[in-house]
Write an enzyme that holds these catalytic residues in place. Structure first.
Site, PDB file in Angstrom:
ATOM      1  N   CYS A  84      15.447   4.957  21.354  1.00 43.11           N
ATOM      2  CA  CYS A  84      15.414   3.954  22.419  1.00 43.11           C
ATOM      3  C   CYS A  84      15.343   2.540  21.828  1.00 43.11           C
ATOM      4  CB  CYS A  84      14.256   4.257  23.371  1.00 43.11           C
ATOM      5  SG  CYS A  84      14.463   3.467  24.978  1.00 43.11           S
ATOM      6  N   HIS A  99      14.768  10.117  24.280  1.00 45.73           N
ATOM      7  CA  HIS A  99      13.463  10.208  23.617  1.00 45.73           C
ATOM      8  C   HIS A  99      13.131  11.646  23.217  1.00 45.73           C
ATOM      9  CE1 HIS A  99      11.756   6.177  24.413  1.00 45.73           C
ATOM     10  NE2 HIS A  99      12.506   6.191  25.499  1.00 45.73           N
ATOM     11  N   GLU A 127      10.956  12.629  21.204  1.00 47.67           N
ATOM     12  CA  GLU A 127       9.495  12.761  21.039  1.00 47.67           C
ATOM     13  C   GLU A 127       8.805  13.054  22.372  1.00 47.67           C
ATOM     14  OE1 GLU A 127      11.096  10.016  21.300  1.00 47.67           O
ATOM     15  OE2 GLU A 127       9.879   8.420  22.183  1.00 47.67           O
TER      16      GLU A 127
END
Lengths: 220, 82
Positions: free
Chosen positions: A86, A194, A196
């Site tokens: 991002c 994302h 994560e």
């Protein structure tokens, strides 16, 4: 594997990245403040999402000129694996580590939702854990995710397999539906989604795990 | 001296904000508007009297930080500081 997460003023996915890295690698990553001039000795660097410097001037522009990024540019040139998610992707393009630029979303809206992606090239250190052309779901949350590069750059990206992830049902106007790319050497990844935030069933999905596992496997 | 820098998207780079502005103006009845491009202006006060040096310095600043030359063009005006 020892990893590091870079922290800028207004990074906000640094803890998500640290939690994901610790869960998957078994080691707590080092949190490195942007004013540091030298990276500690690590095997993998994550530039997290957020709104570094309030997105002033352009998303990622100010962070890309910070002291730590100078050292990241140097070490990435020597093969150190680096991933930006991002705002991290925006910082990597602004720093010149990845080609192109991330522009305002075509629909002029902040988009925040689980996003279907296709793994375009699985022969990289970031994607080896996925299946060929696998369809995965990873959350997106961005205002400036509309990837732009001139036709010549896009052709080169396609030709050398640098497009790693594509959007299925493009959410932001990104050229060639690009969601994530790597540099020519294959050790620097930038992506708007994302991973994560997709490493635990409680996140609503775990399709991000394979990315971190791929890196772990590669640096072992 | 003072530098006034105009930064805008290169021709050919899609400008959704500009397009929305043009559409809005048209809705308001300004039907002569056929297109709009949005950019930004940065003003720098410079501690120098040398316009040529100022131009060169600001040129460097634009390339290194102020503009992203992948997508943006810039124009520099050097004027006397008031």
């Amino acid at each position: 594997m020892q990893s590091a997460v870079i922290v800028f003023p207004a990074s906000n996915c640094d803890r998500d990245a640290a939690t994901a890295l610790e869960k998957i690698t078994g080691h707590k990553p080092l949190m490195v403040w942007h004013e540091e001039t030298t990276l500690p000795k690590v095997d993998f660097v994550v530039i997290p999402g957020g709104f570094s410097y309030g997105d002033y001037l352009r998303s990622g522009a100010i962070a890309a000129r910070s002291p730590i990024v100078r050292d990241i540019i140097k070490k990435a040139g020597n093969g150190l694996p680096v991933a930006g998610f991002c705002n991290g992707f925006q910082i990597l393009t602004e720093a010149g580590l990845l080609p192109g630029a991330l522009m305002r979303n075509k629909g002029l809206r902040f988009v925040c939702r689980p996003q279907k992606l296709q793994v375009v090239n699985k022969k990289t250190m970031f994607t080896s854990g996925y299946k060929d052309s696998e369809e995965i779901t990873i959350p997106i949350a961005h205002f400036d995710g509309n990837y732009y590069a001139d036709e010549d750059t896009l052709r080169k990206l396609r030709k050398s397999g640098q497009i790693l992830f594509k959007y299925i049902d493009n959410p932001n106007g990104s050229l060639n539906d690009i969601a994530g790319i790597c540099n020519k050497a294959g050790n620097v990844l930038g992506m708007m989604p994302h991973p994560e935030r997709a490493v635990d069933p409680l996140h609503g999905g775990t399709d991000g795990i394979a990315l971190f596992k791929s890196v772990l496997e590669a640096v072992r | 001296m003072k530098a006034i820098i105009h930064i805008g998207l290169k021709p050919g780079v899609l400008d959704p904000q500009g397009r929305t502005i043009a559409r809005s103006l048209a809705h308001m009845g300004f039907d002569s508007v056929t297109n709009a491009r949005q950019g930004k202006t940065i003003e720098l006060n410079l501690d120098t009297e040398d316009a040529e040096k100022a131009q060169l310095d600001v040129e460097k600043m634009c390339k290194q930080l102020l503009a992203n030359t992948v997508i943006e063009d810039y124009q520099i005006e050097i004027v006397e500081q008031d």
